[in-house]
Design a protein around this motif. Structure first.
Motif, PDB file in Angstrom:
ATOM      1  N   ARG A   1     -95.802  50.270 -11.145  1.00 38.41           N
ATOM      2  CA  ARG A   1     -95.635  50.711 -12.530  1.00 38.41           C
ATOM      3  C   ARG A   1     -94.216  51.170 -12.857  1.00 38.41           C
ATOM      4  N   ASN A   2     -93.383  51.376 -11.831  1.00 36.72           N
ATOM      5  CA  ASN A   2     -91.988  51.750 -12.095  1.00 36.72           C
ATOM      6  C   ASN A   2     -91.190  50.561 -12.596  1.00 36.72           C
TER       7      ASN A   2
ATOM      8  N   LYS B   1     -94.315  56.439 -10.824  1.00 32.92           N
ATOM      9  CA  LYS B   1     -95.576  56.147 -11.514  1.00 32.92           C
ATOM     10  C   LYS B   1     -96.614  55.513 -10.604  1.00 32.92           C
TER      11      LYS B   1
ATOM     12  N   CYS C   1     -95.923  54.412  -4.679  1.00 33.72           N
ATOM     13  CA  CYS C   1     -95.685  53.008  -5.019  1.00 33.72           C
ATOM     14  C   CYS C   1     -95.440  52.122  -3.796  1.00 33.72           C
TER      15      CYS C   1
ATOM     16  N   CYS D   1     -94.529  47.052 -16.820  1.00 30.65           N
ATOM     17  CA  CYS D   1     -95.505  47.659 -17.713  1.00 30.65           C
ATOM     18  C   CYS D   1     -96.661  46.678 -17.813  1.00 30.65           C
TER      19      CYS D   1
ATOM     20  N   CYS E   1    -100.491  50.468 -10.104  1.00 29.56           N
ATOM     21  CA  CYS E   1    -101.623  50.385 -11.034  1.00 29.56           C
ATOM     22  C   CYS E   1    -102.890  50.074 -10.246  1.00 29.56           C
TER      23      CYS E   1
ATOM     24  N   ASP F   1     -90.853  61.430 -10.529  1.00 29.21           N
ATOM     25  CA  ASP F   1     -91.875  60.954 -11.466  1.00 29.21           C
ATOM     26  C   ASP F   1     -92.278  59.510 -11.188  1.00 29.21           C
TER      27      ASP F   1
END
Ligand SMILES: [Zn+2]
Ligand SMILES: [Zn+2]
Length: 171
Positions: free
Chosen positions: A149-150, A139, A69, A153, A142, A137
């Motif tokens: 994405r953390n 994310k 990220c 949304c 995008c 985890d």
């Protein structure tokens, strides 16, 4: 800080020093040093073998961007080391050297001695993780809209690429 063989012939050298960010260049990964890096230990010359033994501890903090990220991730580095360095010329005279597992711990020095900065750079890079992720985890970003994405949304539709055939294409 330079450990010269001539000096170590006379006595074991004890050191306690710190490096400000930028004093030692850490290449790769856009690693950023946060605050001072504390380094302490001792350096001695072993007459019987001609080796230099350097023992010590490195403490500090580093920061790099998360691989997924791109948010900054902090990593505390606290490592102890006990290293042996052989003179390069001595090694060159031995044409074929047996490589056993213990050899990995041994480095080489050239000329009059060793530079502490080189040891610190190497040890720090060994300590740091190969993969920097802010959390297990994470994310990531995008690929469609570029948002983290953390934290958001975005509801973008990402098409899963079927990669099963790519390995075969390489043949
Ligand atoms: Zn992340
Ligand atoms: Zn998106």
């Amino acid at each position: 800080m330079f450990f010269s063989v001539r000096e170590m012939e006379a006595r074991k050298l004890e050191f306690e020093t710190s490096f400000r960010p930028g004093e030692i260049e850490f290449v790769g990964k856009q690693l950023r040093q946060r605050g001072d890096l504390q380094v302490s230990g001792s350096a001695e010359w072993i007459e019987a073998t001609g080796e230099i033994r350097v023992r010590g501890r490195i403490k500090g903090q580093f920061e790099a961007d998360c691989d997924r990220c791109l948010e900054p991730v902090l990593f505390p580095a606290d490592t102890c080391f006990d290293l042996f360095y052989r003179p390069v010329d001595q090694e060159a005279s031995r044409s074929e050297r047996e490589i056993d597992s213990g050899e990995a711990e041994i480095g080489y020095y050239e000329g009059e001695g060793l530079e502490l900065e080189d040891i610190v750079r190497e040890q720090v890079l060994l300590t740091l993780p190969l993969q920097w992720v802010c959390m297990e985890d994470c994310k990531g970003i995008c690929p469609v809209c570029g948002q983290n994405r953390n934290t958001t949304c975005c509801n973008c539709k990402t098409v899963a690429v079927d990669d099963r055939w790519s390995a075969l294409r390489n043949f």
